[in-house]
Design an enzyme around this catalytic site. Structure first.
Site, short mmCIF file in Angstrom:
data_model
loop_
_atom_site.label_atom_id
_atom_site.label_comp_id
_atom_site.label_asym_id
_atom_site.label_seq_id
_atom_site.Cartn_x
_atom_site.Cartn_y
_atom_site.Cartn_z
N GLU A 11 17.05 6.73 0.62
CA GLU A 11 16.15 7.62 -0.12
C GLU A 11 16.21 9.03 0.45
OE1 GLU A 11 11.34 7.85 -1.01
OE2 GLU A 11 12.11 6.62 0.63
N GLY A 77 3.42 -4.49 0.68
CA GLY A 77 3.11 -5.77 0.05
C GLY A 77 1.85 -5.65 -0.78
N MET A 174 2.90 -0.48 7.19
CA MET A 174 2.86 -0.27 8.64
C MET A 174 2.82 1.19 9.09
SD MET A 174 5.56 -3.32 9.69
CE MET A 174 5.26 -3.23 11.46
N GLU A 175 2.67 2.15 8.16
CA GLU A 175 2.71 3.55 8.57
C GLU A 175 1.63 4.45 7.98
OE1 GLU A 175 6.38 1.56 9.16
OE2 GLU A 175 5.73 2.18 7.15
N ASP A 198 6.83 -6.93 -2.24
CA ASP A 198 6.51 -8.36 -2.16
C ASP A 198 5.03 -8.53 -2.40
OD1 ASP A 198 5.05 -8.66 0.68
OD2 ASP A 198 6.71 -7.25 0.90
#
Length: 232
Positions: A11, A77, A174-175, A198
């Site tokens: 990306e 997710g 996670m960020e 997901d």
């Protein structure tokens, strides 16, 4: 200047190829590409995985490049049945679900001595992203909602149910909350953009290479439209 933090190398590479007058600096083992993108000055960088990497990256954008806004794209997710793989979630706010200081009287997710539980995304960025995504990515659905972050990959239905019940989140990754916290402390508008990879329960209905290709196509199209339309 707009700071763009991408999650996927491909990306970042695609955006970099569309930039003009590009220069690169390496700081904290991250490559920062500064240049002109869709007629605007931007800095594009891949932060790496996890909250520490994301926080360091955002602070560098603030200190070294003096960015006027931070936009973070990535994957997450889904925590809601109506948000499917391939859809995009735009953050209304973000918090760290793995912070626990309830013994000191703080609610789950609140960082001790911070004056807020969640970090609010900028409404102008959110509105612009929503309008642009609906225009350039009509094949997917776009949702507003809370983005939950933690240094954990969630693939457990019980944990997923707890996240929804406790925080009412739309997706988990996670960020984002580390970027949100750092932007908040520096007074910089921010937005977290997440393509759903997901259902956060170990199931999958699309193989990852197929998802990644589509997600990159969607987020790059969105970034091009947003940078062109934004009036900071």
């Amino acid at each position: 200047m707009i700071g763009i933090i991408g999650a996927m190398e491909e990306e970042v590479d695609q955006i970099k190829e569309m930039m003009e007058e590009v220069s690169v600096e390496t700081r904290a083992s991250m490559n920062f590409f500064k240049g002109i993108f869709e007629g605007r000055q931007v800095v594009v960088v891949r932060s790496g995985i996890g909250k520490v990497n994301a926080g360091i990256c955002t602070q560098i954008l603030a200190d070294v490049y003096g960015v006027d806004a931070v936009i973070n794209t990535g994957i997450a997710g889904s925590l809601q049945t109506q948000i499917d793989i391939g859809d995009i979630v735009l953050s209304t706010d973000t918090l760290q679900h793995d912070v626990e200081a309830e013994a000191f009287g703080y609610p789950a997710g609140q960082i001790p001595r911070m004056d807020t539980l969640a970090f609010l995304a900028d409404e102008r960025l959110l509105r612009c992203a929503e309008e642009c995504c609906n225009r350039v990515n009509p094949d997917i659905k776009t949702f507003r909602g809370r983005v939950l972050s933690g240094d954990q990959f969630i693939a457990d239905s019980e944990k997923k149910d707890w996240l929804v019940k406790t925080f009412g989140g739309c997706c988990t990754e996670m960020e984002g909350a580390a970027i949100g916290q750092t932007a908040y402390l520096n007074g910089i508008p921010f937005l977290i953009i997440r393509a759903i990879s997901d259902k956060a329960d170990g199931s999958a209905s699309m193989d990852y290479p197929e998802f990644e290709s589509k997600a990159i196509s969607h987020t790059v199209a969105l970034m091009r439209a947003m940078v062109k339309d934004l009036n900071l």
